[in-house]
Design a protein around this motif. Structure first.
Motif, PDB file in Angstrom:
ATOM      1  N   ILE A  80       8.232  33.256 -34.310  1.00 45.39           N
ATOM      2  CA  ILE A  80       8.271  33.530 -35.739  1.00 45.39           C
ATOM      3  C   ILE A  80       9.694  33.913 -36.108  1.00 45.39           C
ATOM      4  N   SER A 100       4.832  30.662 -43.662  1.00 38.67           N
ATOM      5  CA  SER A 100       3.613  31.405 -43.953  1.00 38.67           C
ATOM      6  C   SER A 100       3.042  30.982 -45.300  1.00 38.67           C
ATOM      7  N   TRP A 357       3.518  39.526 -33.400  1.00 40.45           N
ATOM      8  CA  TRP A 357       2.659  38.511 -33.989  1.00 40.45           C
ATOM      9  C   TRP A 357       1.654  38.076 -32.932  1.00 40.45           C
ATOM     10  N   ARG A 366      -0.235  40.233 -37.741  1.00 41.19           N
ATOM     11  CA  ARG A 366       1.095  40.856 -37.639  1.00 41.19           C
ATOM     12  C   ARG A 366       0.918  42.356 -37.435  1.00 41.19           C
TER      13      ARG A 366
END
Length: 722
Positions: A80, A100, A357, A366
């Motif tokens: 991420i 996202s 994550w 998260r």
């Protein structure tokens, strides 16, 4: 009746009354303001230190996987990025990229060109590399850029096993580009690859041992687990060599998970009974690993996963029942919770290790780790802790860590010990001299001499502590080091010589004693004192040769195990005692002078000597003031900064020896507070030490006042001073 009151007089009385009330209000407000300011300081220190003991908080945010990602293929690796961009690599080698809340776009070109139909079975990564184990025994090493993104064009393929799926990988590298990779096949075989930045010279080694789990630490230490046994190998030499074996878990359990924390010195071992234990790399030849106390577990279910954080000495543990636990190397378990969406397909950490994550079956969770001071607990501050690089548990204060590979040592016990040690040695030196001088000047000394001596001694209190510390550190400490035997001889010869001087004076003829009156002893004893000092220094070399073989320092080290440091507790005691003497002397002398003379004269009239009157009458009557003098002197000794800072080596040691250095809490504040990052653990620990000094001084002063009032009530019938 005649009223002499006139309008002018009435006006004056009203004005005087108003001024009295105003003065009363101002004085009351000033007193209340002082109390409020002191309480405000304590509250401020407490608020700054309170976050150290706040429980860990883990907040979670769950969102479903974006559309476009097929659920049939499990994700083998995930990254991420900072803007929220996600990169997923599934087990077939297909790369999915997206942001996202938006659809993911698949890229199968990499699967065709690099993976060639093979399936990813295991992964391992560092900040600079990503390792992907395949089902045919190959390993793909992919460099990562500054933003931790894989540079697929520079990927290299290596053969770890022949035709066997790679079940587990462990990767470790250094700043020079050297890397080590260890892998385990599904059959339990273990092999290792050692290479450089350009992968031009890659060496493969097959270890003659099977394993069910493995972990790779610093300096090429490879730990293999099989059943309950831990085997430690070294990959540093040209040919791997075994360093030793230890039993990793208790009887009836087997090892189910392994990981090294950042720095490669702390190994966490999870077992089939839900236990987690910390092991440290040992440098000795008897045992390759050192065990510490087991952590508090989450339950009885076997530990199946231990995930180490990249920049912090934290690990996330998971058991077969879906429980999660956050563990810190020193403090142990900090938080426990539940798996949000089944076992993880992939896990990624933020660069600072504060965000995790977690990719489950259908959701991406998260975790936000709210544990800024995870390495601190009340127990670790005051009890010995087994730190990395040490063979036993110790009290240590060492915050100058040179990065994530150096474990900070936050132990307040050495600072508290140094504070009390310096204060005790200062009082050992100051109390006899100060109280003796006070008793002599108040009872025996002539009025003419007292009017000159007392102001001179009280004026010593105005001497800055930095000047005393400067002289002690640059003049006194080197001199004592050069003449150690003579300095120690003074401690014995001076008291005995003064007693001898008193005995000789008592046996002098009456006429000669009249010429040497006791009231002027402070003057005519100076030559005698100088003679004693000269005798001590002159006899010291001979005594050192006769008793200590000519070298007192070597004798202390070999016979008593005492190391002599140039700046030590003895030097601090002399220097700080010199600074404390005026305070104790002035208050004690005032207390003795305030006792009515009728008490002493009455005792002597009943046949008591002047010494008996002093010991049996004056000292008890003045004891409240004397006790307050000693307590105030102790308070100054505890809070003294500059003398301790300049007259010691500022070494945070816990030693009884007066010949070794120390570090007090006050001196530590002066040294480290300007360099501490605001809000950091180090910063708040300094405020905690200041709070402890504040509380200690407050309690000592309160205790002193309670005792003083009780003594005052007890001896009030003697007519002691108000």
């Amino acid at each position: 009746m005649i009223d002499f009151s006139t309008p002018t007089l009435r006006l004056r009385r009203r004005l005087r009354h108003s001024r009295d009330r105003l003065a009363t209000l101002l004085i009351s407000a000033g007193g209340i303001g002082v109390i409020a300011a002191v309480l405000a300081i304590g509250v401020f220190l407490a608020l700054e230190a309170a976050p150290l003991f706040s429980p860990a908080r883990v907040d979670s945010e769950t969102s479903p996987l974006p559309p476009g990602k097929k659920q049939a293929d499990r994700v083998a690796w995930m990254h991420i990025g900072s803007p929220g961009q996600a990169t997923l690599l599934d087990e077939r080698g297909v790369v999915w990229r997206g942001t996202s809340g938006q659809a993911f776009i698949a890229d199968a070109s990499l699967a065709d060109a690099l993976f060639q139909g093979q399936t990813i079975t295991s992964t391992a990564q560092t900040a600079s590399r990503l390792a992907l184990g395949l089902d045919q025994g190959d390993v793909i090493l992919v460099p990562r850029d500054d933003e931790a993104r894989p540079v697929w064009s520079q990927a290299n393929r290596h053969t770890l096993f022949s035709g066997q799926p790679v079940a587990e990988l462990a990767l470790q590298g250094d700043d020079n580009g050297h890397w080590r990779l260890a892998g385990r096949s599904e059959a339990g075989n273990v092999a290792a690859l050692i290479g450089t930045r350009d992968d031009a010279r890659t060496r493969r080694h097959e270890l003659p041992q099977d394993a069910s789990h493995l972990a790779l630490g610093g300096e090429g230490r490879l730990v293999l687990a099989e059943g309950a046994q831990l085997s430690v190998w070294s990959l540093a030499p040209s040919v791997p060599e075994i360093l030793g074996q230890v039993r990793g878990v208790s009887e009836g359990r087997r090892i189910t998970a392994l990981t090294y924390l950042v720095g490669g010195e702390t190994l966490l071992v999870g077992d089939s009974g839900g236990g987690i234990r910390r092991w440290l790399n040992a440098r000795g030849e008897t045992m390759p690993l050192l065990a510490t106390e087991p952590y508090r577990g989450m339950g009885d279910a076997p530990i199946v996963s231990l995930l180490a954080f990249p920049e912090r000495r934290l690990a996330l543990a998971m058991d077969t029942e879906g429980r999660l636990g956050l563990y810190q190397a020193v403090a142990g378990r900090r938080w426990h919770g539940q798996v949000p969406d089944g076992p993880s397909q992939a896990v990624d950490f933020s660069a600072d290790g504060r965000v995790i994550w977690w990719l489950g079956d259908t959701n991406l969770t998260r975790f936000i780790i709210g544990d800024e001071h995870a390495e601190v607990s009340w127990k670790s501050l005051w009890t010995p802790v087994h730190y990395e690089g040490h063979d036993e548990a110790l009290h240590r204060w060492q915050v100058a860590a040179s990065g994530v590979e150096s474990e900070p040592r936050f132990g307040l016990a050495p600072l508290a010990w140094g504070t009390l040690k310096a204060a005790v040695w200062a009082l050992v030196f100051a109390i006899p001299l100060a109280l003796g001088a006070a008793a002599h000047s108040a009872v025996y000394m002539s009025v003419r001499l007292r009017t000159r001596i007392k102001p001179a001694l009280e004026l010593m209190e105005a001497l800055p502590g930095v000047v005393i510390g400067f002289i002690a550190g640059l003049v006194l400490a080197p001199y004592v080091e050069r003449h150690l035997a003579g300095s120690l001889a003074l401690v014995v010869i001076l008291p005995l010589g003064m007693l001898l001087g008193g005995a000789l004076w008592a046996r002098l003829p009456h006429g000669l004693r009249a010429r040497l009156p006791l009231s002027w002893a402070g003057i005519w004893l100076i030559p005698w004192l100088a003679l004693l000092i000269w005798l001590a220094m002159q006899s010291a070399p001979g005594l050192e040769t006769l008793l200590f073989g000519g070298d007192l320092r070597t004798w202390l080290e070999t016979r008593l195990g005492l190391d002599y440091a140039s700046r030590n507790a003895m030097i601090v005691g002399l220097a700080m005692g010199f600074a404390v003497i005026p305070t104790i002397y002035a208050l004690a002398e005032d207390a003795l002078s305030g006792v009515p003379r009728s008490l002493s004269e009455g005792a002597q009239a009943l046949g008591a000597t002047r010494w008996q009157a002093l010991w049996r009458v004056l000292l008890p009557a003045a004891s409240p003031g004397i006790f307050s003098a000693v307590m105030i002197g102790a308070g100054r000794a505890v809070g003294e900064t500059m003398i301790v800072l300049m007259a010691t080596g500022n070494t945070a040691l816990m030693s009884w020896s007066p010949f070794e250095g120390l570090r007090s809490a006050a001196a530590n504040l002066a040294i480290e507070l300007p360099e501490a990052a605001v809000g950091s653990t180090h910063y708040r620990l300094l405020f905690l030490s200041a709070l402890l000094l504040f509380v200690f001084t407050f309690c000592v002063n309160t205790f002193a006042e309670v005792v003083r009032m009780r003594l005052k009530r007890r001896y009030r019938h003697l007519g002691a001073g108000k």
